[in-house]
Every structure is written in C-alpha cells, then in structure tokens.
Write a protein that holds these residues in place. Structure first.
Motif, mmCIF file in Angstrom:
data_model
loop_
_atom_site.group_PDB
_atom_site.id
_atom_site.type_symbol
_atom_site.label_atom_id
_atom_site.label_comp_id
_atom_site.label_asym_id
_atom_site.label_seq_id
_atom_site.Cartn_x
_atom_site.Cartn_y
_atom_site.Cartn_z
ATOM 1 N N TRP A 52 0.866 -1.194 0.000
ATOM 2 C CA TRP A 52 0.000 0.000 0.000
ATOM 3 C C TRP A 52 0.888 1.225 0.000
ATOM 4 C CZ3 TRP A 52 -1.632 4.486 2.419
ATOM 5 C CH2 TRP A 52 -2.966 4.887 2.188
ATOM 6 N N ALA A 73 -8.565 1.314 2.431
ATOM 7 C CA ALA A 73 -7.949 1.717 3.697
ATOM 8 C C ALA A 73 -8.924 2.548 4.522
ATOM 9 C CB ALA A 73 -6.690 2.526 3.413
ATOM 10 N N CYS A 74 -8.571 2.728 5.797
ATOM 11 C CA CYS A 74 -9.406 3.582 6.655
ATOM 12 C C CYS A 74 -9.403 5.009 6.094
ATOM 13 C CB CYS A 74 -8.943 3.586 8.096
ATOM 14 S SG CYS A 74 -7.282 3.020 8.360
ATOM 15 N N ILE A 77 -8.190 9.446 10.110
ATOM 16 C CA ILE A 77 -7.301 9.139 11.239
ATOM 17 C C ILE A 77 -7.130 10.418 12.051
ATOM 18 C CG2 ILE A 77 -4.982 8.410 11.912
ATOM 19 C CD1 ILE A 77 -4.825 6.826 9.256
ATOM 20 N N GLY A 82 -2.472 5.926 15.634
ATOM 21 C CA GLY A 82 -1.762 5.089 14.668
ATOM 22 C C GLY A 82 -0.410 5.681 14.298
ATOM 23 N N VAL A 83 0.204 5.070 13.307
ATOM 24 C CA VAL A 83 1.511 5.561 12.865
ATOM 25 C C VAL A 83 1.336 6.898 12.135
ATOM 26 C CG1 VAL A 83 3.603 4.979 11.603
ATOM 27 C CG2 VAL A 83 2.253 3.154 12.632
ATOM 28 N N CYS A 84 0.295 6.970 11.301
ATOM 29 C CA CYS A 84 0.080 8.201 10.529
ATOM 30 C C CYS A 84 -0.207 9.389 11.445
ATOM 31 C CB CYS A 84 -1.091 8.012 9.559
ATOM 32 S SG CYS A 84 -0.728 6.867 8.231
ATOM 33 N N HIS A 105 -1.134 0.956 16.592
ATOM 34 C CA HIS A 105 -1.121 0.832 15.126
ATOM 35 C C HIS A 105 -2.523 0.543 14.609
ATOM 36 C CE1 HIS A 105 -0.837 -1.794 11.492
ATOM 37 N NE2 HIS A 105 -0.194 -0.727 11.084
ATOM 38 N N ILE A 106 -2.905 1.224 13.541
ATOM 39 C CA ILE A 106 -4.237 1.022 12.956
ATOM 40 C C ILE A 106 -4.088 -0.007 11.837
ATOM 41 C CG2 ILE A 106 -6.133 2.119 11.724
ATOM 42 C CD1 ILE A 106 -5.072 4.810 13.011
ATOM 43 N N CYS A 108 -5.200 -1.613 8.721
ATOM 44 C CA CYS A 108 -6.092 -1.505 7.566
ATOM 45 C C CYS A 108 -6.071 -2.818 6.797
ATOM 46 C CB CYS A 108 -5.683 -0.362 6.657
ATOM 47 S SG CYS A 108 -5.938 1.249 7.405
ATOM 48 N N GLU A 115 6.043 -0.420 8.080
ATOM 49 C CA GLU A 115 5.643 0.774 7.338
ATOM 50 C C GLU A 115 6.553 1.954 7.605
ATOM 51 O OE1 GLU A 115 1.579 1.238 9.586
ATOM 52 O OE2 GLU A 115 1.987 3.108 8.535
HETATM 53 N N1 SME Z 1 -1.129 1.788 9.312
HETATM 54 C C1 SME Z 1 -1.609 3.109 9.437
HETATM 55 C C2 SME Z 1 -3.026 3.249 9.002
HETATM 56 C C3 SME Z 1 -3.161 3.546 7.583
HETATM 57 S S1 SME Z 1 -3.104 2.177 6.631
HETATM 58 O O1 SME Z 1 -2.060 1.292 6.912
HETATM 59 C C4 SME Z 1 -3.261 2.515 5.051
HETATM 60 C C5 SME Z 1 -1.435 3.688 10.814
HETATM 61 O O2 SME Z 1 -1.352 3.001 11.840
HETATM 62 O O3 SME Z 1 -1.380 4.894 10.844
#
Ligand code: SME
Length: 157
Positions: A52, A73-74, A77, A82-84, A105-106, A108, A115
C-alpha cells in the motif's frame, strides 16, 4: 503526456535515483494536487511493489484518505492515532519495522507488516502524510526516509 514508467532493477538507492527524475517529469508543470499525488503513488507502487502506498491529507484537523494504490484503507485518522497520526503529531518521519510492536497501530490490512510514514510540511505545518506499507518485516530504512522525504518536497501544495 505520461509515458510508461521505466522500472529500475538494482539497489534501493539506484531504484530511487531512477524514479525521482521520472516523478519530477510527471508532476512538473501540472498544478493539480490530486493528479500529482495520484501519479506519485502510481510510480512508487510500480517501482517497489509495496502492499500500500498513499497520502492522507489534513482536513479540518483530521487525516483524510487521499490518492493511494493498494487495498482499501481507513478513511479518517485522528491526530496522535496510529503511525500516521503520530507522524503528523510529531511532524517527523516514522519507520516502523514491525507494526505489531507499535502501540495503537491502525490495521487496515492484516497483510501489512512494516511501514514508513513521511509528513509533508509546509510553512511549519503538516499538510499531509505519505504512508507506505509492506508485507515484509523491516522493509523500510534510512534510504527510504531520505528519498521519500525528497519526493514529498517536490510536491507543490
Ligand atoms: N497503518 C496506518 C493506518 C493507515 S493504513 O495502513 C493505510 C497507521 O497506523 O497509521
């Protein structure tokens, strides 16, 4: 008019060095942000084949899904989530070698194992993040940070 992307074999560094002028050619002279973000995700997906790759844009104090390549994807956010959301809050690139070790971590896609999230900063504010996810653990390193940060610098927001 866009031509086929020239896919480069070789080291990660060589791959980015071939890709960057091609991305520059794709976006230079094109004022439409969404078109440029879309082509950047297409070029990165074609070259690296990550699970992704996409942008989230800051809108009304949330990250909202923008152009991407890969599984659905979500869409939203929040800051710090999450990471983003953490890369946004800290205004710094985050490399996560194993997403299961990142608190909050989110997920998706269950296929995502590692990542990198690179914030896009303009006038001291994060306006978007670039998120890349891989099916491999420890996919991303300082080389990705260096070149992905250079790529997001090329975008006119
Ligand atoms: N992994 C991300 C969420 C977005 S998706 O992976 C596309 C996160 O924890 O921010």
């Amino acid at each position: 008019m866009a031509e086929d992307l020239l896919i480069q074999q070789g080291t990660k560094e060589e791959q980015y060095q071939s890709l960057i002028p091609q991305i520059n050619a794709l976006i230079e002279g094109e004022p439409d942000l969404i078109a440029n973000l879309a082509n950047i995700t297409g070029a990165l997906k074609e070259q690296f084949g990550w699970l992704w790759i996409g942008f989230y844009l800051v809108k009304n104090n949330e990250l909202v899904l923008g152009p991407f390549q890969g599984p659905v994807a979500c869409t939203r956010i929040r800051k710090g989530k999450g990471v983003c959301g953490t890369a946004w809050e800290k205004a710094q690139t985050l490399i996560v070698p194993d997403v299961e070790q990142f608190p909050g971590h989110i997920t998706c896609s269950s296929l995502s194992k590692s990542e990198i999230v690179v914030p896009v900063i303009r006038h001291g504010e994060v306006v978007a993040v670039l998120d890349a996810d891989s099916i491999n653990l420890e996919e991303f390193n300082e080389t990705d940070r260096q070149y992905l940060e250079a790529i997001v610098e090329m975008i006119v927001f």
